[in-house]
Enzyme design. Structure first.
Site, PDB file in Angstrom:
ATOM      1  N   CYS A 166       0.850  -1.181   0.000  1.00 27.05           N
ATOM      2  CA  CYS A 166       0.000   0.000   0.000  1.00 27.05           C
ATOM      3  C   CYS A 166       0.891   1.239   0.000  1.00 27.05           C
ATOM      4  O   CYS A 166       1.861   1.301   0.745  1.00 27.05           O
ATOM      5  CB  CYS A 166      -0.888   0.036   1.244  1.00 27.05           C
ATOM      6  SG  CYS A 166      -2.170  -1.214   1.264  1.00 27.05           S
ATOM      7  N   GLU A 167       0.544   2.205  -0.825  1.00 31.14           N
ATOM      8  CA  GLU A 167       1.282   3.463  -0.838  1.00 31.14           C
ATOM      9  C   GLU A 167       1.086   4.199   0.480  1.00 31.14           C
ATOM     10  O   GLU A 167       2.012   4.756   1.037  1.00 31.14           O
ATOM     11  CB  GLU A 167       0.795   4.318  -2.001  1.00 31.14           C
ATOM     12  CG  GLU A 167       1.597   5.575  -2.214  1.00 31.14           C
ATOM     13  CD  GLU A 167       1.140   6.306  -3.451  1.00 31.14           C
ATOM     14  OE1 GLU A 167       0.604   7.423  -3.307  1.00 31.14           O
ATOM     15  OE2 GLU A 167       1.312   5.764  -4.560  1.00 31.14           O
TER      16      GLU A 167
END
Length: 165
Positions: free
Chosen positions: A78-79
């Site tokens: 996940c960013e």
């Protein structure tokens, strides 16, 4: 006196904290208003309305206390930062999740609506791409959000299958 569910309890709190809630109350079914919010996303006519509903949905999930935001619960891929916890009870899987980004938190809520309280078989049959097509969200998310969403959906399946604990 009836024990309040996790979500009823958190309406009185701003943070979920293991010091304040016994473990048995942490993992429960999602409230009806969260499930209804996902239906609003599906019915929204355009991307701006869907995005607004996702953001509002993100506000509906309680925030995890800092002591829950541990590296071993962080979803890789996940960013934004996202944390996921799992508990199995009577063959059903329950999750707690949070993110530091409201849009990601709304997307997490959408995934939880599809997987909370489900069996391992139901979770294994869940197709995140098809689900997001149905909601009219495919093609609307950035590649990094799509990758993060896939990472979260994969983590939910890995927990359900006992691959990660």
């Amino acid at each position: 006196m009836a024990i309040k569910t996790f979500y009823e309890t958190t309406q009185l709190m701003t943070l979920i904290s293991p010091k304040n809630i016994p473990d048995s109350q942490l993992f429960t079914d999602l409230p009806a208003d969260v499930i209804a919010a996902v239906n609003h996303i599906e019915q929204a006519k355009n991307w701006q309305d869907k995005y607004r509903h996702i953001m509002l949905l993100g506000k509906q999930l309680p925030t995890l206390a800092d002591n829950f935001k541990q590296a071993d619960a962080q979803v890789k891929g996940c960013e934004s930062q996202a944390w996921l916890y799992h508990h199995q009870l009577n063959g059903q899987h329950y999750y707690l999740a949070d993110s530091d980004a409201r849009i990601v938190k709304g997307l997490i809520a959408i995934l939880l609506v599809a997987n909370q309280g489900k069996t391992t078989e139901q979770i294994n049959q869940f197709d995140v791409s098809h689900y997001f097509d149905t909601l009219g969200l495919s093609g609307q998310l950035s590649p990094s959000r799509t990758n993060g969403l896939a990472a979260l959906a994969n983590a939910i399946k890995l927990y359900a299958n006992g691959v990660i604990t």
